[in-house]
Design an enzyme around this catalytic site. Structure first.
Site, PDB file in Angstrom:
ATOM      1  N   ARG A  51      34.456  34.835  35.920  1.00 23.88           N
ATOM      2  CA  ARG A  51      34.781  34.161  36.302  1.00 23.88           C
ATOM      3  C   ARG A  51      36.029  33.580  35.459  1.00 23.88           C
ATOM      4  NH1 ARG A  51      36.987  32.922  40.616  1.00 23.88           N
ATOM      5  NH2 ARG A  51      35.547  34.075  41.894  1.00 23.88           N
ATOM      6  N   TYR A 103      59.981  45.826  29.518  1.00 26.82           N
ATOM      7  CA  TYR A 103      59.621  46.945  30.470  1.00 26.82           C
ATOM      8  C   TYR A 103      59.326  47.500  31.459  1.00 26.82           C
ATOM      9  CZ  TYR A 103      54.524  48.606  31.046  1.00 26.82           C
ATOM     10  OH  TYR A 103      53.070  48.804  31.379  1.00 26.82           O
ATOM     11  N   ASP A 175      57.779  37.588  26.045  1.00 24.08           N
ATOM     12  CA  ASP A 175      56.414  38.401  25.929  1.00 24.08           C
ATOM     13  C   ASP A 175      57.046  39.126  24.396  1.00 24.08           C
ATOM     14  OD1 ASP A 175      55.313  41.523  25.916  1.00 24.08           O
ATOM     15  OD2 ASP A 175      56.081  41.875  27.764  1.00 24.08           O
ATOM     16  N   LYS A 200      48.180  46.594  23.824  1.00 23.92           N
ATOM     17  CA  LYS A 200      48.758  47.273  22.269  1.00 23.92           C
ATOM     18  C   LYS A 200      49.028  46.668  20.833  1.00 23.92           C
ATOM     19  CE  LYS A 200      51.163  48.173  26.246  1.00 23.92           C
ATOM     20  NZ  LYS A 200      52.103  47.617  26.639  1.00 23.92           N
TER      21      LYS A 200
HETATM   22  C1  LIG Z   1      52.622  47.508  28.206  1.00 19.32           C
HETATM   23  C2  LIG Z   1      53.364  46.156  28.210  1.00 19.32           C
HETATM   24  C3  LIG Z   1      53.146  44.972  28.794  1.00 19.32           C
HETATM   25  C4  LIG Z   1      52.279  45.484  30.362  1.00 19.32           C
HETATM   26  O1  LIG Z   1      50.741  45.136  29.691  1.00 19.32           O
HETATM   27  P1  LIG Z   1      49.710  46.252  30.300  1.00 19.32           P
HETATM   28  O2  LIG Z   1      48.231  45.399  28.985  1.00 19.32           O
HETATM   29  O3  LIG Z   1      49.866  46.774  30.226  1.00 19.32           O
HETATM   30  O4  LIG Z   1      49.449  45.744  31.866  1.00 19.32           O
HETATM   31  C5  LIG Z   1      54.432  43.847  29.273  1.00 19.32           C
HETATM   32  N1  LIG Z   1      55.385  44.018  27.998  1.00 19.32           N
HETATM   33  C6  LIG Z   1      55.046  45.392  27.226  1.00 19.32           C
HETATM   34  C7  LIG Z   1      56.523  44.945  26.126  1.00 19.32           C
HETATM   35  C8  LIG Z   1      54.374  46.244  26.922  1.00 19.32           C
HETATM   36  O5  LIG Z   1      54.642  47.276  26.715  1.00 19.32           O
END
Ligand SMILES: *Cc1c(COP(=O)(O)O)cnc(C)c1O
Length: 384
Positions: A51, A103, A175, A200
């Protein structure tokens, strides 16, 4: 090996990775283990329990950090796990100023999980970064920015936000999921912490859910690492391996995402049935000039509406696509079409959603890297 002076494509393939010392294997092994044998109580090779640390994950953390020009990186079991750890740096009574077109999952976590714990969130339109100043008070501790925003592709001026954050002593988080480190490096523009949904573009193949944080601030990194190990949202070695492998083509994939994205944005613009198009590459996009200075290209995310279309007509178009798939998520090699109001942004109340431009007839595209003529032909038959 220090990757400090290497360029992006070289770092994408090599950063954080060394041939395996025991066999010479060029690919980082999947260290599928939960614990590590110690020579003497407390005497180990830096790995005690998985972990806390795993060599496959460490290689990936160092690779992502190198791509963001960061000294420190951490990988989490999802993007939400990463965001959760960042918010856990705060205490009851603290306030956060966040982008309004956020998001949906971040909005849900902030309002439904952390507001009841006494953290206050202000969702602010940051098209003009000066708006942020209206919400700063003695309790404000963090500025949370997403750019380009999801799904209306607003561009927020990272440098201007950094100046405000610095003056007011706020932790400035970006982000960077939509741009990926190939198109935008927020730490270079003054951000304190970069957060990614690795799910992504970084992973890029729609086969892993993962998150990451990067920073050059050791105090913040140590706090995040403590939360990471204490709360345990850590990814496994197999997923870490898949992302290390995915990142090796990040630069090539992003170039094609951008090229196809531009062609589709221009196709939609020429289509008589298309009304609004949200894509930062158009010179008449309200913050195009900022996009040009802080991003290397405009990415593969585009949203649009059809002229005078009802929700029913929008759904019909969305259900007709064949090369695009009707699905949530983004950033993979395959093209996806999403209806934010019922899918990715369903957790945001309608009133809040519409304030941010996320109407019931808005469609979002994640343009993949298929042949562009097939993608355009598909949209043509679906829109009619
Ligand atoms: C998908 C997404 C998240 C969350 O990420 P996960 O991997 O689905 O938990 C946060 N910010 C943005 C801009 C996203 O597209």
């Amino acid at each position: 090996m220090s990757n400090e002076h290497q360029h992006f494509a070289t770092k994408a393939i090599h950063a954080g990775q060394e041939p395996d010392p025991t066999t010479g294997a060029i690919m980082t092994p999947i260290y599928q283990t939960s614990t590590y044998v110690q020579e003497w109580p407390g005497k180990h090779k830096g790995y005690a329990y998985a972990r806390g640390k795993n060599p496959t994950r460490s290689a990936l953390e160092n690779c992502i950090a190198a791509l963001e020009n960061a000294e420190f990186g951490l990988c989490f079991s999802s993007g939400q796990g990463a965001s959760d750890a960042i918010i856990k740096m705060l205490r009851p009574g603290d306030e956060v100023i966040a982008t309004n077109d956020l998001y949906g999952g971040s909005y849900r976590m902030f309002t439904k999980i952390y507001e009841p714990f006494g953290i206050k969130f202000h969702f602010v339109n940051m098209y003009d970064s000066k708006n942020i100043n209206n919400f700063i008070n003695a309790n404000t501790k963090m500025l949370w920015v997403e750019t380009p925003t999801n799904p209306t592709m607003q561009i927020i001026d990272i440098k201007a936000c950094a100046a405000i954050a610095k003056e007011k002593n706020l932790i400035f988080v970006v982000d960077n999921t939509f741009a990926s480190p190939y198109l935008q490096n927020p730490l270079d523009l003054g951000a304190d912490i970069v957060m990614h949904s690795v799910t992504k573009y970084l992973g890029g193949h729609s086969d892993v859910v993962m998150g990451a944080t990067c920073t050059n601030n050791k105090v913040y990194h140590d706090q995040l690492a403590f939360i990471h190990n204490s709360c345990g949202a850590t990814p496994g070695p197999m997923d870490s391996f898949l992302v290390l492998r995915g990142i090796k083509t990040l630069h090539i994939r992003m170039d094609r995402h951008c090229e196809n994205g531009r062609a589709i944005a221009e196709y939609l613009k020429s289509h008589p049935k298309v009304d609004k198009i949200y894509w930062p590459g158009f010179p008449d996009h309200p913050n195009h000039a900022i996009a040009k200075t802080q991003m290397r290209d405009f990415g593969g995310m585009i949203s649009f509406t059809l002229k005078n279309a009802t929700v029913e007509e929008t759904f019909q178009m969305a259900s007709k696509v064949k090369v695009f798939s009707l699905a949530e998520s983004l950033g993979g090699v395959e093209s996806l079409l999403n209806h934010p109001a019922t899918m990715t942004h369903a957790s945001i109340p309608k009133e809040e959603r519409e304030k941010a431009g996320v109407t019931d007839t808005l469609i979002r595209l994640s343009v993949g890297i298929e042949d562009i003529s097939d993608l355009i032909a598909d949209l043509k038959q679906a829109i009619g």
